[in-house]
Design a protein around this motif. Structure first.
Motif, PDB file in Angstrom:
ATOM      1  N   ALA A  48       0.816  -1.221   0.000  1.00  0.00           N
ATOM      2  CA  ALA A  48       0.000   0.000   0.000  1.00  0.00           C
ATOM      3  C   ALA A  48       0.846   1.267   0.000  1.00  0.00           C
ATOM      4  CB  ALA A  48      -0.933  -0.005   1.215  1.00  0.00           C
ATOM      5  N   LEU A  67     -18.004  12.957  19.254  1.00  0.00           N
ATOM      6  CA  LEU A  67     -18.127  12.339  20.573  1.00  0.00           C
ATOM      7  C   LEU A  67     -18.417  13.340  21.651  1.00  0.00           C
ATOM      8  CD1 LEU A  67     -15.348   9.765  20.112  1.00  0.00           C
ATOM      9  CD2 LEU A  67     -17.743   9.297  20.534  1.00  0.00           C
ATOM     10  N   VAL A  84     -17.858   3.258   6.324  1.00  0.00           N
ATOM     11  CA  VAL A  84     -16.847   2.234   6.077  1.00  0.00           C
ATOM     12  C   VAL A  84     -17.304   1.288   4.976  1.00  0.00           C
ATOM     13  CG1 VAL A  84     -15.623   0.253   7.044  1.00  0.00           C
ATOM     14  CG2 VAL A  84     -15.938   2.312   8.422  1.00  0.00           C
ATOM     15  N   VAL A  94     -10.873   3.264   5.685  1.00  0.00           N
ATOM     16  CA  VAL A  94     -11.270   4.405   6.513  1.00  0.00           C
ATOM     17  C   VAL A  94     -10.367   4.535   7.736  1.00  0.00           C
ATOM     18  CG1 VAL A  94     -13.092   5.372   7.947  1.00  0.00           C
ATOM     19  CG2 VAL A  94     -13.669   4.268   5.783  1.00  0.00           C
ATOM     20  N   LEU A  95      -9.813   5.708   7.879  1.00  0.00           N
ATOM     21  CA  LEU A  95      -8.982   6.009   9.034  1.00  0.00           C
ATOM     22  C   LEU A  95      -9.839   6.760  10.039  1.00  0.00           C
ATOM     23  CD1 LEU A  95      -5.828   5.667   9.409  1.00  0.00           C
ATOM     24  CD2 LEU A  95      -5.777   8.150   9.236  1.00  0.00           C
ATOM     25  N   LEU A  96      -9.762   6.340  11.282  1.00  0.00           N
ATOM     26  CA  LEU A  96     -10.638   6.915  12.294  1.00  0.00           C
ATOM     27  C   LEU A  96      -9.952   8.039  13.049  1.00  0.00           C
ATOM     28  CD1 LEU A  96     -13.443   6.255  13.243  1.00  0.00           C
ATOM     29  CD2 LEU A  96     -12.453   4.829  15.023  1.00  0.00           C
ATOM     30  N   THR A  98     -10.652  10.977  16.102  1.00  0.00           N
ATOM     31  CA  THR A  98     -11.621  11.412  17.101  1.00  0.00           C
ATOM     32  C   THR A  98     -11.729  12.922  17.065  1.00  0.00           C
ATOM     33  OG1 THR A  98      -9.918  11.544  18.790  1.00  0.00           O
ATOM     34  CG2 THR A  98     -11.133   9.491  18.629  1.00  0.00           C
TER      35      THR A  98
ATOM     36  N   ASN B  59       2.877   2.813  10.680  1.00  0.00           N
ATOM     37  CA  ASN B  59       2.404   3.570  11.834  1.00  0.00           C
ATOM     38  C   ASN B  59       0.888   3.653  11.878  1.00  0.00           C
ATOM     39  OD1 ASN B  59       4.640   4.875  13.616  1.00  0.00           O
ATOM     40  ND2 ASN B  59       5.396   4.821  11.528  1.00  0.00           N
ATOM     41  N   VAL B  60       0.294   2.584  11.483  1.00  0.00           N
ATOM     42  CA  VAL B  60      -1.166   2.477  11.529  1.00  0.00           C
ATOM     43  C   VAL B  60      -1.502   1.107  12.093  1.00  0.00           C
ATOM     44  CG1 VAL B  60      -3.288   2.409  10.163  1.00  0.00           C
ATOM     45  CG2 VAL B  60      -1.440   3.952   9.497  1.00  0.00           C
ATOM     46  N   ALA B  80     -13.431   1.672  21.134  1.00  0.00           N
ATOM     47  CA  ALA B  80     -12.841   2.239  19.920  1.00  0.00           C
ATOM     48  C   ALA B  80     -12.139   3.553  20.237  1.00  0.00           C
ATOM     49  CB  ALA B  80     -13.927   2.453  18.861  1.00  0.00           C
ATOM     50  N   VAL B  81     -12.812   4.391  20.989  1.00  0.00           N
ATOM     51  CA  VAL B  81     -12.214   5.690  21.289  1.00  0.00           C
ATOM     52  C   VAL B  81     -10.943   5.518  22.119  1.00  0.00           C
ATOM     53  CG1 VAL B  81     -12.531   7.834  22.558  1.00  0.00           C
ATOM     54  CG2 VAL B  81     -14.363   6.963  21.098  1.00  0.00           C
ATOM     55  N   VAL B  84      -8.164   4.408  19.801  1.00  0.00           N
ATOM     56  CA  VAL B  84      -7.667   5.498  18.953  1.00  0.00           C
ATOM     57  C   VAL B  84      -6.807   6.452  19.775  1.00  0.00           C
ATOM     58  CG1 VAL B  84      -8.305   7.489  17.550  1.00  0.00           C
ATOM     59  CG2 VAL B  84      -9.605   5.374  17.356  1.00  0.00           C
ATOM     60  N   THR B  85      -7.298   6.788  20.948  1.00  0.00           N
ATOM     61  CA  THR B  85      -6.574   7.745  21.774  1.00  0.00           C
ATOM     62  C   THR B  85      -5.205   7.197  22.179  1.00  0.00           C
ATOM     63  OG1 THR B  85      -8.706   8.468  22.624  1.00  0.00           O
ATOM     64  CG2 THR B  85      -6.748   9.166  23.840  1.00  0.00           C
ATOM     65  N   ARG B  88      -2.869   7.121  19.186  1.00  0.00           N
ATOM     66  CA  ARG B  88      -2.352   8.442  18.863  1.00  0.00           C
ATOM     67  C   ARG B  88      -1.249   8.870  19.828  1.00  0.00           C
ATOM     68  NH1 ARG B  88      -1.059   9.758  15.322  1.00  0.00           N
ATOM     69  NH2 ARG B  88      -0.934  11.929  15.935  1.00  0.00           N
ATOM     70  N   ASP B  93      -1.926   5.710  13.908  1.00  0.00           N
ATOM     71  CA  ASP B  93      -3.316   5.963  13.564  1.00  0.00           C
ATOM     72  C   ASP B  93      -4.078   4.646  13.528  1.00  0.00           C
ATOM     73  OD1 ASP B  93      -4.200   8.843  12.752  1.00  0.00           O
ATOM     74  OD2 ASP B  93      -2.095   8.679  12.181  1.00  0.00           O
ATOM     75  N   VAL B  94      -5.383   4.767  13.388  1.00  0.00           N
ATOM     76  CA  VAL B  94      -6.226   3.580  13.458  1.00  0.00           C
ATOM     77  C   VAL B  94      -7.087   3.458  12.208  1.00  0.00           C
ATOM     78  CG1 VAL B  94      -8.111   2.472  14.693  1.00  0.00           C
ATOM     79  CG2 VAL B  94      -6.291   3.626  15.965  1.00  0.00           C
ATOM     80  N   LEU B  95      -7.003   2.297  11.602  1.00  0.00           N
ATOM     81  CA  LEU B  95      -7.816   2.001  10.432  1.00  0.00           C
ATOM     82  C   LEU B  95      -9.001   1.174  10.898  1.00  0.00           C
ATOM     83  CD1 LEU B  95      -7.210   2.478   7.332  1.00  0.00           C
ATOM     84  CD2 LEU B  95      -6.867   0.022   7.249  1.00  0.00           C
ATOM     85  N   LEU B  96     -10.176   1.553  10.449  1.00  0.00           N
ATOM     86  CA  LEU B  96     -11.381   0.905  10.932  1.00  0.00           C
ATOM     87  C   LEU B  96     -11.827  -0.208  10.002  1.00  0.00           C
ATOM     88  CD1 LEU B  96     -13.217   1.377  13.313  1.00  0.00           C
ATOM     89  CD2 LEU B  96     -14.670   2.773  11.850  1.00  0.00           C
ATOM     90  N   MET B 114      -0.715  -2.184   4.931  1.00  0.00           N
ATOM     91  CA  MET B 114      -1.406  -0.941   5.306  1.00  0.00           C
ATOM     92  C   MET B 114      -1.247  -0.686   6.785  1.00  0.00           C
ATOM     93  SD  MET B 114      -5.076  -0.704   3.541  1.00  0.00           S
ATOM     94  CE  MET B 114      -4.953   1.056   3.259  1.00  0.00           C
TER      95      MET B 114
END
Lengths: 336, 336
Positions: A48, A67, A84, A94-96, A98, B59-60, B80-81, B84-85, B88, B93-96, B114
DNA sequence: CACGTTCGTCGAAGCGCTTCGATCGCGTCG
DNA sequence: CGACGCGATCGAAGCGCTTCGACGAACGTG
């Protein structure tokens, strides 16, 4: 496992493999078949990052989760899932992000080319992120419409029409005094489009139809809903139609009416604005204006893809509300 | 805007800029300062794809959202939050991914590089994704513990202990017959660890303390909760303590008890297992075993980062439950 | 029948970054 | 005092892919 391995295995050059994959040049059926076969046999998956570097497209979009207090989480989740799903249908991930990441987060994911575009949910009338989005140079789509939508692309339910359609339905059934159980005060305080527009439509339609409107902002906690309903029934005995635009308040509202001895729809008619499940799972099933989360999410993604393809997109896409009559509304009872 | 622009502006070579950014070689304070200044002045942001290509690190991380029936959406969102937090905080980062993408989705995001690692929520005892994760060659962390955790890294609340601690608390207060209002039958049918382990702990502790346990799987819809409570009170009049392990059933349960004329905690004590808000926002505030979503999400990310750094990680990390006494439990009423 | 097209494919030049080995001073030690 | 070591920096070689221009062959066309 690289593209050159596939190329060797298929007896072609790497560029040919690339063209087979992207379809950007014509490749003879025979060669294509051979290449695809090799890809399958070797289990090749393109890298990727390399792709993103060479093509300047990450095939990823960012989604900013809302949120804040007052947000109904299941609805937010429905949006997220529909985004998504639609993105995947179009070969994007999709990158999430907040809310907490704020505008810096937007700049980061755009600036580093992690994502090709951004979808922002729960946009306020005066959203601080809007100026950032304007200067970002990356396409974006907003779910919700800010006060100044100039140069943006926004998707939303037509909440003004939603407010109107609810009143129209109740007026049609003979109700002469209607109340709107709205969002918590904090939501109005931060000036949220969907909340204000619903009120506007509600009041305008009432005025035009000679119906008396009453707006009651309301916290969702059962006790507070009960208090609000109590006050409403006491101070405004003529109210026979209620519109609820506050998902978590719906169940407490019905409880409170029941507790007050009011039959729905015998004594009071109730119309909800919210996701279908909310309406169908209530007792009785509620006449409601659907919040089409799936359609909205899908539309947002579609618009973003259009922008990525350099098509021009309408500034505002309003989805027309549909009112589905169920068991919670009926003709106004004859006066005693 | 590329790294070479920064290099030129700072009068150094691109590699020096890279080393300033990564800290992988020592750079003199003076040079570092100059480079950082240039980066700031120029507003340089490295290209994520190029980075991923050269460093073999995106870095994801991927996060698989659970979306089956029976899942309590707000809890899933909290996870999820927190993921992600925490991610970070560690420059990721976070891919959903949705459940619907299934194992193919896992293979895709891992195979294309990815993501560097994967976090999977809501793992069943016999989860179909587990074999895939094992063969993936990418680090992963599960939230939830499958039947065979060999070679995996799992984080979970110790639900067995949670079940025990609830019974212990009630037994301590003198209750001799306790009921567990559990998850909907469908959750047990798909063999979910947290559900089964809670029951096991609940029953074992009861047995050891000579208390009579009763397990009642329960749909969350108010009507069904009311029916279940009605049957419970009728068929087991001796039950004076109830453990609820079903978030959306909590409010209906309290309503049903109230409707049946049972005071909480006067007549019946209630302990909930769930997020703190659930307990504090109920009336009365519930004695509860916290579901520490933030801690669990954070721990999952921390473990994943450890794996990415090639540290070895424990197979199973169980977080010890804490019971917080609030206003819903009291000593068993004297028998009439 | 020579010429211009079109089609299918190839080779090579990047995309922007990281990283390895090399280099260059300079202080230090035997 | 020369060799040595060490810290700081540079240059160049990739990472794996896309894409542009070029090329040969096949195919009309005047």
């Amino acid at each position: 496992m690289r593209i050159s391995d596939v190329a060797r295995h298929a007896g072609v050059s790497p560029s040919t493999v690339s063209y087979v994959l992207s379809g950007k040049r014509t490749i003879s059926a025979a060669t294509r078949a051979r290449v695809l076969k090799s890809i399958e046999v070797l289990g090749y998956q393109p890298h990727a990052g390399a792709r993103a570097l060479a093509s300047n497209r990450a095939n990823v979009i960012a989604l900013v989760l809302p949120l804040r207090p007052g947000i109904h989480v299941p609805v937010a989740m429905q949006f997220a899932v529909s985004v998504v799903t639609s993105a995947r249908d179009r070969e994007h991930d999709v990158l999430l992000l907040t809310q907490a990441e704020g505008e810096g987060g937007l700049r980061r994911v755009a600036g580093t080319s992690m994502v090709d575009g951004i979808i922002v949910m729960d946009v306020e009338l005066n959203d601080a992120r809007v100026p950032t989005l304007r200067t970002l140079g990356h396409p974006s789509v907003l779910i919700g419409v800010p006060a100044d939508s100039h140069g943006l692309t926004c998707v939303d339910l037509d909440f003004d029409a939603a407010g109107r359609i609810c009143v129209a339905h109740l007026a049609h059934l003979g109700h002469r005094e209607v109340a709107l159980i709205g969002q918590p005060p904090s939501v109005y305080r931060r000036r949220t489009g969907f909340a204000e527009r619903t009120i506007a439509g509600f009041e305008d339609e009432a005025r035009e139809r000679g119906v008396r409107p009453l707006v009651v902002p309301c916290e969702a906690a059962p006790a507070q809903v009960a208090a609000a309903v109590g006050a409403l029934l006491r101070d405004h005995p003529g109210v026979s139609g209620i519109v609820v635009h506050n998902e978590p308040a719906v169940a407490p509202l019905l409880d409170a009416l029941r507790a007050a001895g009011r039959d729905v729809p015998g004594d009071v008619s109730v119309v909800a604005i919210g996701p279908d499940e909310l309406a169908t799972e209530s007792v009785p099933p509620l006449t409601s204006v659907t919040l089409p989360t799936e359609e909205m999410g899908g539309r947002a993604v579609a618009l973003l893809m259009d922008k990525l393809a350099d098509a021009d997109t309408p500034e505002i896409t309003l989805i027309q509300p549909r009112l589905v009559p169920r068991a919670s509304t009926a003709a106004r009872p004859a006066l005693p």
